[in-house]
Design an enzyme around this catalytic site. Sequence first.
Site, PDB file in Angstrom:
ATOM      1  N   GLU A 137      35.331  18.860 -54.990  1.00 54.68           N
ATOM      2  CA  GLU A 137      35.268  19.485 -56.508  1.00 54.68           C
ATOM      3  C   GLU A 137      35.702  20.465 -56.754  1.00 54.68           C
ATOM      4  O   GLU A 137      36.089  20.991 -57.380  1.00 54.68           O
ATOM      5  CB  GLU A 137      33.377  18.841 -56.428  1.00 54.68           C
ATOM      6  CG  GLU A 137      32.954  17.280 -57.061  1.00 54.68           C
ATOM      7  CD  GLU A 137      34.057  17.079 -58.189  1.00 54.68           C
ATOM      8  OE1 GLU A 137      34.683  17.613 -58.749  1.00 54.68           O
ATOM      9  OE2 GLU A 137      33.620  15.426 -58.178  1.00 54.68           O
ATOM     10  N   ASP A 277      39.666   6.499 -56.496  1.00 47.61           N
ATOM     11  CA  ASP A 277      40.780   7.086 -57.390  1.00 47.61           C
ATOM     12  C   ASP A 277      42.472   8.092 -57.427  1.00 47.61           C
ATOM     13  O   ASP A 277      43.178   7.719 -57.196  1.00 47.61           O
ATOM     14  CB  ASP A 277      40.643   7.156 -59.176  1.00 47.61           C
ATOM     15  CG  ASP A 277      38.948   8.373 -59.412  1.00 47.61           C
ATOM     16  OD1 ASP A 277      39.054   8.987 -57.655  1.00 47.61           O
ATOM     17  OD2 ASP A 277      39.001   8.722 -60.087  1.00 47.61           O
ATOM     18  N   GLU A 370      30.521   4.807 -68.557  1.00 45.94           N
ATOM     19  CA  GLU A 370      30.846   5.029 -66.920  1.00 45.94           C
ATOM     20  C   GLU A 370      31.412   3.197 -66.457  1.00 45.94           C
ATOM     21  O   GLU A 370      31.550   3.378 -65.537  1.00 45.94           O
ATOM     22  CB  GLU A 370      29.856   5.611 -66.811  1.00 45.94           C
ATOM     23  CG  GLU A 370      29.576   5.760 -65.053  1.00 45.94           C
ATOM     24  CD  GLU A 370      30.949   6.739 -64.879  1.00 45.94           C
ATOM     25  OE1 GLU A 370      31.281   7.402 -65.967  1.00 45.94           O
ATOM     26  OE2 GLU A 370      31.016   7.412 -64.350  1.00 45.94           O
ATOM     27  N   GLU A 391      40.233  10.343 -68.893  1.00 45.94           N
ATOM     28  CA  GLU A 391      41.254   9.399 -67.931  1.00 45.94           C
ATOM     29  C   GLU A 391      41.645   8.224 -69.260  1.00 45.94           C
ATOM     30  O   GLU A 391      43.323   8.602 -69.443  1.00 45.94           O
ATOM     31  CB  GLU A 391      40.159   8.544 -67.253  1.00 45.94           C
ATOM     32  CG  GLU A 391      39.743   9.594 -65.927  1.00 45.94           C
ATOM     33  CD  GLU A 391      38.611  10.460 -65.950  1.00 45.94           C
ATOM     34  OE1 GLU A 391      37.743  10.311 -66.378  1.00 45.94           O
ATOM     35  OE2 GLU A 391      38.608  10.578 -65.425  1.00 45.94           O
ATOM     36  N   THR A 474      44.561  16.198 -60.498  1.00 45.51           N
ATOM     37  CA  THR A 474      43.779  14.955 -60.735  1.00 45.51           C
ATOM     38  C   THR A 474      42.643  16.248 -61.845  1.00 45.51           C
ATOM     39  O   THR A 474      41.916  15.561 -62.639  1.00 45.51           O
ATOM     40  CB  THR A 474      43.016  14.550 -59.789  1.00 45.51           C
ATOM     41  OG1 THR A 474      42.473  13.076 -60.197  1.00 45.51           O
ATOM     42  CG2 THR A 474      42.239  15.656 -59.190  1.00 45.51           C
TER      43      THR A 474
END
Length: 575
Positions: A137, A277, A370, A391, A474
């Site tokens: 993160e 992902d 989710e 997304e 990302t």
Amino acid sequence: MFLPRNYGPWLLLFLLISPTLFSPSMSHLDSRWAAKKRHMREKVREMFYHAYENYMTHAFPHDELKPLTKSFTDSLSELGNLKLEHLPQDYNGSALTLIESLSSLVIMGNNTEFERAVIWLSENLTFNIDARINLFECNIRVLGGLISAHILATDSTNRLVHGSYKNQLLNLAEDLGRRFLPAFDTPTGLPYAWINLKYGVMENETTETSTSGCGSLILEMGALSRLTGDPRYESAALRALRKLWSMRSSLNLLGTTLDVITGEWIEYSSGIGAGVDSFYEYLCKAYILFGKEDYWRMFHSAYLAVQKYFRHGSWYHEADMRTGKATYWQLTSLQAFWPGLQVLVGDIGAANSSHREFVYVWEKFGVLPERYLLDHQMLHPTEKYYPLRPELAESTFYLYQATKDPWYIQVGESIVNSLNSYTKVEGGFASVRDVTTMQLEDHQHSFFLAETCKYLYLLFDDSFLVDRNYIFTTEGHPLPILSSWHERLPETYIPTNWTYAKSEQPTRPASAMSLQVCPATALRSGYAVQQIESACHVPDSRGDHRCFSDEECGVDSTNCRRRSCSMAGYCGLWI
Ligand code: DMJ
């Protein structure tokens, strides 16, 4: 020649109506879409500033805004759902949301606020804190945010005042990158998921990490090495990525969690969503950014395995990496990035069909839950939340870039409307705790500013990308594709049935999709022949697909074939 007496007004009238006589529907339609896009762009700009100003008023310099109570959370140390530890009492946060907003400010043309933020960060940000942070993160949000902003600050096209900028953001990024390095000091080279910024890896630290946790560091750490000339960051990230790839099964599948000391898999089931992902995303984007064949080879095998073992029609389920047998039939909100990635590789048909399924679920609930159980066509009993994730907006942006199909503008409009009606509160934008009741939660994640607002803005106004060639990390932070970072260009991989017109003329990058697998074609615009690089799609020159000649038709996005003009005056794939 016969002219009526006093013909002036007639001539004027003729000149006024003649454009509509020759192409009535086209100009009307085009201007309606252009007006809609401008209107939507302004709506998104308002959303961004509502979120940003509330953060600056109630939370800055702490990490993130709590919009319901108009307070803050120092979430950098909590990202990944673990509690903040050891922080000094007078700790004021890392201004996470400000760092995440930097590139969005530039994209929206607010260079003044960008500079103000750069100066504040240069003078106040420190990483010498006793805080346990999540490496993944912190890498995508903080390191990526700083590196991208450094590049934007030094890019002359942004017309920033350079006097005061002396690479302070790069210095901060380097300081942070150095603090990451002890995490990689494991027998396997796979990094620990958690590290203390001041003291390195703590005693009894968990050895469990995720595939994306150790497989999606290469863009930021690679860029840091290229910018500083210190190869240690890129080497560490690359070694981890190679090790991870060596752990794939004979089916070219990977699991979701693993042990960084033993290099053994912990969770064998995986898909394209949580925990995996961005691993796929970074293989593809590392190839685009650095041009190394190795990345493409890994990505290509991994992509084919995903399409073979996880794909079911337009949906993606999870499967056991050892057998390829389906495990969980679930749609997760994070998976919605996949169509965007498919656009980058030119697999537009597949991108379009899976994007439609996510839109269907978004419309069913008003936002994207989710987790949705595909086999029961119902919500997951506990994961009913929507934390303002980007997304679907991201994929919508990519698909519109590739196809210029106005349908994607309508999808974007519906996303904007849902966000405004369900999540906007006086103090910012709040996450949704339960999509069935639209009950809110007191958290405005920094990615709402870094990604959700940015992709929506770019969907309606991509002027930032014109004549530039960027790839987005990302976390939505733009990095330029520089020839000096490339060893070679990707032409070798273009399948023979894809459009490719070789020319000596210089090419003009058309979008962030430049330099992809299907890169170049010639398009006549007015009298000049332009060379345009894009994903294989080149839009028809008119929004309503009307034409007088083949030159006004583009390249079809689904199969990369040149479109031609029919007798009736429409662009299409006519035989
Ligand atoms: C972002 O932080 C990044 O996109 C990450 O890769 C996963 N998704 C979140 C937002 O949903």
